[in-house]
Design a protein around this motif. Structure first.
Motif, PDB file in Angstrom:
ATOM      1  N   GLY A 154      44.475  38.690  41.596  1.00 32.87           N
ATOM      2  CA  GLY A 154      45.184  39.073  42.815  1.00 32.87           C
ATOM      3  C   GLY A 154      44.249  39.203  43.995  1.00 32.87           C
ATOM      4  N   GLN A 155      43.082  39.770  43.786  1.00 31.27           N
ATOM      5  CA  GLN A 155      42.112  39.913  44.872  1.00 31.27           C
ATOM      6  C   GLN A 155      41.554  38.561  45.290  1.00 31.27           C
ATOM      7  N   VAL A 156      41.334  37.676  44.320  1.00 34.52           N
ATOM      8  CA  VAL A 156      40.862  36.324  44.640  1.00 34.52           C
ATOM      9  C   VAL A 156      41.858  35.627  45.551  1.00 34.52           C
ATOM     10  N   ARG A 157      43.148  35.781  45.267  1.00 30.41           N
ATOM     11  CA  ARG A 157      44.174  35.125  46.074  1.00 30.41           C
ATOM     12  C   ARG A 157      44.239  35.719  47.465  1.00 30.41           C
ATOM     13  N   ARG A 158      44.179  37.036  47.553  1.00 32.98           N
ATOM     14  CA  ARG A 158      44.220  37.669  48.872  1.00 32.98           C
ATOM     15  C   ARG A 158      43.019  37.250  49.712  1.00 32.98           C
ATOM     16  N   ASP A 159      41.845  37.194  49.088  1.00 33.17           N
ATOM     17  CA  ASP A 159      40.648  36.759  49.817  1.00 33.17           C
ATOM     18  C   ASP A 159      40.800  35.317  50.301  1.00 33.17           C
ATOM     19  N   HIS A 160      41.422  34.479  49.474  1.00 32.17           N
ATOM     20  CA  HIS A 160      41.608  33.078  49.854  1.00 32.17           C
ATOM     21  C   HIS A 160      42.554  32.975  51.045  1.00 32.17           C
ATOM     22  N   LEU A 161      43.644  33.733  51.039  1.00 32.03           N
ATOM     23  CA  LEU A 161      44.567  33.705  52.168  1.00 32.03           C
ATOM     24  C   LEU A 161      43.873  34.149  53.451  1.00 32.03           C
ATOM     25  N   ARG A 162      43.062  35.191  53.360  1.00 31.77           N
ATOM     26  CA  ARG A 162      42.345  35.663  54.538  1.00 31.77           C
ATOM     27  C   ARG A 162      41.351  34.616  55.040  1.00 31.77           C
ATOM     28  N   SER A 163      40.688  33.933  54.102  1.00 30.50           N
ATOM     29  CA  SER A 163      39.743  32.883  54.501  1.00 30.50           C
ATOM     30  C   SER A 163      40.454  31.731  55.198  1.00 30.50           C
ATOM     31  N   LEU A 164      41.627  31.356  54.682  1.00 31.34           N
ATOM     32  CA  LEU A 164      42.402  30.308  55.328  1.00 31.34           C
ATOM     33  C   LEU A 164      42.780  30.702  56.747  1.00 31.34           C
ATOM     34  N   CYS A 165      43.248  31.942  56.913  1.00 30.17           N
ATOM     35  CA  CYS A 165      43.733  32.388  58.219  1.00 30.17           C
ATOM     36  C   CYS A 165      42.607  32.608  59.224  1.00 30.17           C
TER      37      CYS A 165
END
Length: 237
Positions: A154-165
């Motif tokens: 879950g944290q990996v996914r949240r970090d990825h979304l933040r990196s995209l944005c």
């Protein structure tokens, strides 16, 4: 609170190269408009993987390797009734002869909305991102191992979304998942082909830290009404 509960995806291949115009005419003028009167259909949009988009894909494995289009319907409560009526409408239209025959859905179905993020520069909320005009999307499809919710995914996914944005040209990103796959959709207000290399680097970084397996990653362009020449043999990208 996000009113959207599910994204219903269709990753579609056109099986006859001469049928792209008729497919787009059917979907724009007949098929998609019939979905919006249903309770629980909040929004819908389609995008195209042009020849240039296909060439620039970071990951492209069968069966998604062959797709030309992606459709996404956003669904709200009453969810079960919406899904039942959505599927029944498809059967009714097919029975009435109002279904395109030269198409094959390579991945289709409802995916629960799991997370959403927005770029701070665009000012709107994460919940509003899909309704903002876009020039295209960047889409990642990842196969999930059993028990994938464990081990910090879950944290990996949240970090990825933040990196995209955090990337220029990205308005926001939503994450959808079912038990087998997750789909990340990143909305773009820069030309998709200008974003491919930059976002592919983030995909590579996420693949190194994720327990899933990415099977598709690439951009698709927003479809403009009546502009359907991407696959014409005499058309130059």
């Amino acid at each position: 609170m996000n009113k959207v509960r599910v994204g219903f995806f269709s990753f579609t291949e056109i099986t006859d190269p001469g049928e792209h115009h008729s497919y787009n005419e059917w979907h724009q003028l007949d098929h998609m408009p019939e979905q919006f009167p249903l309770d629980g259909i909040a929004y819908g949009q389609r995008w195209v993987s042009t020849p240039a988009c296909r060439e620039a894909r970071a990951v492209s494995e069968p069966p998604l390797d062959s797709i030309h289009y992606m459709t996404l319907y956003l669904m709200t409560e009453p969810l079960e009734r919406t899904l039942a009526e959505f599927r029944q409408l498809g059967r009714d239209l097919r029975a009435a002869g109002r279904f395109h025959l030269h198409r094959r859905a390579r991945l289709s179905g409802p995916f629960a909305l799991r997370d959403a993020a927005v770029a701070s520069r665009v000012l709107i909320s994460a919940e509003a991102v899909p309704y903002r005009p876009n020039l295209g999307v960047y889409v990642e499809v990842e196969e999930l191992p059993y028990g994938d919710d464990a081990a910090g995914e879950g944290q990996v996914r949240r970090d990825h979304l933040r990196s995209l944005c955090a990337q220029p040209g990205v308005a926001g990103a939503w994450l959808f998942a079912d038990e087998q796959r997750q789909v990340t959709v990143t909305w773009l207000d820069a030309a998709p082909r200008d974003m491919d290399d930059r976002l592919a680097r983030l995909v590579t970084r996420r693949r190194e830290s994720s327990t899933g397996r990415t099977v598709f990653a690439g951009s698709l362009e927003t479809i403009m009404p009546w502009q359907w020449t991407w696959f014409d043999t005499d058309h130059t990208e």
